[in-house]
Write a protein that holds these residues in place. Structure first.
Motif, PDB file in Angstrom:
ATOM      1  N   ALA A 113       0.743  -1.732   0.319  1.00 20.69           N
ATOM      2  CA  ALA A 113      -0.070  -0.289   0.140  1.00 20.69           C
ATOM      3  C   ALA A 113       0.735   1.514  -0.072  1.00 20.69           C
ATOM      4  O   ALA A 113       0.332   2.301  -0.005  1.00 20.69           O
ATOM      5  N   LYS A 114       2.027   0.997  -0.174  1.00 22.34           N
ATOM      6  CA  LYS A 114       3.148   2.478   0.043  1.00 22.34           C
ATOM      7  C   LYS A 114       2.972   2.917  -0.796  1.00 22.34           C
ATOM      8  O   LYS A 114       3.171   2.259  -1.854  1.00 22.34           O
ATOM      9  N   LYS A 115       3.279   4.295  -1.301  1.00 25.14           N
ATOM     10  CA  LYS A 115       3.096   4.615  -2.481  1.00 25.14           C
ATOM     11  C   LYS A 115       4.465   5.512  -2.471  1.00 25.14           C
ATOM     12  O   LYS A 115       4.919   6.339  -1.780  1.00 25.14           O
ATOM     13  N   TYR A 130       2.051   9.693  -7.371  1.00 26.05           N
ATOM     14  CA  TYR A 130       1.991   8.666  -6.696  1.00 26.05           C
ATOM     15  C   TYR A 130       1.268   7.297  -6.880  1.00 26.05           C
ATOM     16  O   TYR A 130       0.074   7.670  -7.111  1.00 26.05           O
ATOM     17  N   ASP A 185       0.987   3.014  -5.647  1.00 25.03           N
ATOM     18  CA  ASP A 185       1.692   2.062  -5.244  1.00 25.03           C
ATOM     19  C   ASP A 185       1.710   0.319  -5.785  1.00 25.03           C
ATOM     20  O   ASP A 185       2.125   1.127  -7.101  1.00 25.03           O
ATOM     21  N   TYR A 209       9.229   3.978  -9.821  1.00 25.23           N
ATOM     22  CA  TYR A 209       9.012   2.519  -8.513  1.00 25.23           C
ATOM     23  C   TYR A 209       9.860   1.035  -8.256  1.00 25.23           C
ATOM     24  O   TYR A 209      10.094   1.165  -7.094  1.00 25.23           O
TER      25      TYR A 209
END
Length: 565
Positions: A306-308, A337, A339, A351
């Motif tokens: 769930a971290k963005k 942002y 996830d 990412y």
């Protein structure tokens, strides 16, 4: 006293008393050895008889000799020069090859009128495109000028014909024939009957095989790709419904060997028509590697899904050669942002730079873990598919770089590029089909194969421990790629596909593109996995592999609906 000797003439007659004395054998002669016997001369009549006998024999032999050498000498001379006793093979039928539904793909065509199989057959193949590199071709039996076969059987040279040559090859019979120079058979005697080779049923569906090839070929010709390859695999037993490579050769042309111009053009073709790209083609995977590294990051607990992470177009790190400057690593867009699910669906490079190599406060997997999880899913290693020429692939490592670039050290930028499937990364389409099949099957791996119902292949070959909650994140991201990300061409209404596209820049100055698509279907209960690559096309042709796969699935839904039941 004087004696007077009278010289008298010896009598010719023998007195009777002498005869009686001899009959009693008083001197004890060995009569068994004829001692004491008087010799008798052979009668003249016997000599005359023996001479006459030998004269008759001599006459008979002379008469026969005259008959053979003079009267019929020319006939027997011609026969001895023109007729030959020869061992000749009775050619065995090579095994036939069928697809999974009984469609004949390869068979034997005997010369017209050759009921005794004195002449070798022609190996014939299905005329539809898409089967050349799959089936391969054969070298036919060959004989010298005297008519003697120096190669008395077919020899498989590629594809199924090569890999399963021993099973397809029958055992020739043998006959003794008397043949004249005109090839006329005077007599023959079969001494050994032939035994037919094994028939093979492939897991391939010839309809899907043909369609996948035609779709790849059409895209290549329309958009100017150099080639392409693809495979569809049953994730529960490893059976391949299709495995094709473009361009290809015509198996009939090579097996017949008569069209020398066309055969020479095959060898001159710069597109490498003899290269089976599905198992021997090595390509940078690009972004199709990302789902596997996303799972690695979850398994190593370096990030919460769930971290963005801010993906605003690029990240910069100090340049190792010029610290005052920055090395910039770009993304293909600015996404804000994101996830993990979003990063997979839109294929954010930033990412994966950060979870691969680390950035600021985000820990990275590091190159050793990238290597570990690639191998865990079989990426970079041969799959064991039952086709010839399979290649290993390559995962970049510090050891590889040092060896390849004369001791140059590994840097974080190398890890970044590896984490998005670039740098020296190389895989084959069949590796990626098996990898995504193992992913969809939650860690259960089967060896991909083209032989149907073969217990040697259709058994579980490897199983890795998979966290089902973590793998579901990857599935969701791949499904999101279809519904709203880079794979929307595969968004087919009620039929749900999960996929990941990829683009790898290739060529001098990154002027060309390899376009990839991998995935599985149906999404809810996966059964089939696929991998497809379009090779070396225009830089702008990044999504073309996805469109090709859409054509194939649309075709399957209409013409092979049994795979969607």
């Amino acid at each position: 006293m004087a004696f007077h000797l009278n010289h008298k003439r010896i009598k010719k007659d023998i007195d009777p008393d002498e005869i009686f004395l001899d009959s009693k054998n008083l001197p004890n002669f060995n009569v068994q050895q004829f001692e004491g016997r008087m010799e008798r001369a052979i009668p003249k009549s016997a000599i005359y008889f023996m001479g006459l006998f030998f004269l008759v024999i001599l006459f008979i032999f002379s008469w026969k000799t005259i008959g053979l050498q003079i009267v019929k000498g020319g006939f027997y001379l011609e026969k001895s020069q023109n007729n030959t006793l020869m061992k000749q093979p009775i050619f065995a039928d090579r095994g036939l090859v069928y697809d999974r539904n009984g469609v004949m793909l390869a068979w034997n065509s005997w010369p017209s009128g050759d009921v005794n199989k004195l002449e070798s057959p022609t190996r014939s193949y299905i005329a539809k495109p898409g089967f050349g590199l799959l089936l391969g071709y054969v070298s036919a039996p060959a004989k010298d000028k005297t008519g003697r076969y120096w190669q008395d059987n077919f020899i498989g040279k590629d594809g199924v014909e090569n890999f399963y040559n021993e099973r397809l090859t029958g055992k020739n019979g043998e006959r003794i024939t008397e043949i004249d120079v005109g090839g006329n058979v005077y007599s023959e005697n079969v001494v050994l009957s032939p035994e037919k080779g094994d028939d093979l049923y492939l897991s391939i569906d010839s309809r899907i095989q043909n369609k996948m090839y035609e779709s790849i070929a059409g895209m290549a010709e329309n958009v100017n790709f150099q080639g392409g390859a693809g495979a569809i695999m049953d994730i529960h037993n490893g059976e391949l419904l299709a495995i094709t490579s473009y361009p290809e050769y015509n198996s009939n042309v090579l097996s017949e060997g008569k069209d020398r111009e066309k055969i020479n053009n095959y060898f001159k073709d710069k597109r490498k028509v003899f290269l089976n790209r599905s198992v021997s083609g090595l390509y940078s995977p690009g972004s199709i590697i990302k789902p596997f590294f996303a799972y690695a990051a979850l398994a190593e607990e370096i990030i919460n899904p769930a971290k963005k992470i801010l993906a605003n177009g690029s990240i910069s790190i100090p340049n190792p050669y010029h610290p005052e400057l920055k090395s910039v690593f770009k993304d293909h867009g600015s996404f804000g942002y994101v996830d993990m699910k979003k990063a997979i669906s839109i294929s954010s490079d930033i990412y994966f730079y950060e979870i691969g190599g680390g950035f600021e406060d985000q820990k990275g997997l590091g190159i050793l873990n990238l290597d570990k999880y690639s191998k865990l899913f079989g990426i970079g290693d041969k799959t064991g598919v039952d086709l010839v020429g399979e290649k290993n692939g390559l995962i970049p490592t510090p050891e590889w770089k040092a060896k390849t670039f004369n001791g140059d050290p590994w840097r974080v930028g190398d890890t970044y590029n590896t984490s998005i499937g670039q740098y020296g990364f190389q895989v084959t389409p069949i590796q990626m089909a098996r990898a995504v099949a193992g992913l969809a099957n939650k860690g259960k791996f089967y060896t991909p194969h083209i032989l149907k119902d073969d217990a040697n292949f259709s058994t579980l070959t490897e199983e890795i421990e998979i966290d089902e909650n973590k793998i579901q994140v990857i599935f969701d991201g791949m499904r999101m790629a279809v519904t709203e990300g880079t794979c929307t061409a595969l968004n087919i209404g009620d039929f749900k596909v999960a996929a990941k596209s990829g683009t790898a820049q290739v060529g001098l100055g990154n002027t060309n593109t390899n376009s990839w698509i991998i995935g599985f279907f149906p999404y809810e209960e996966p059964k089939y996995a696929f991998a497809l690559v379009m090779e070396r096309g225009p830089k702008s042709a990044s999504g073309n592999a996805t469109r090709v796969m859409r054509e194939v699935i649309d075709y399957m839904k209409i013409y092979t609906p049994e795979y969607f039941d």
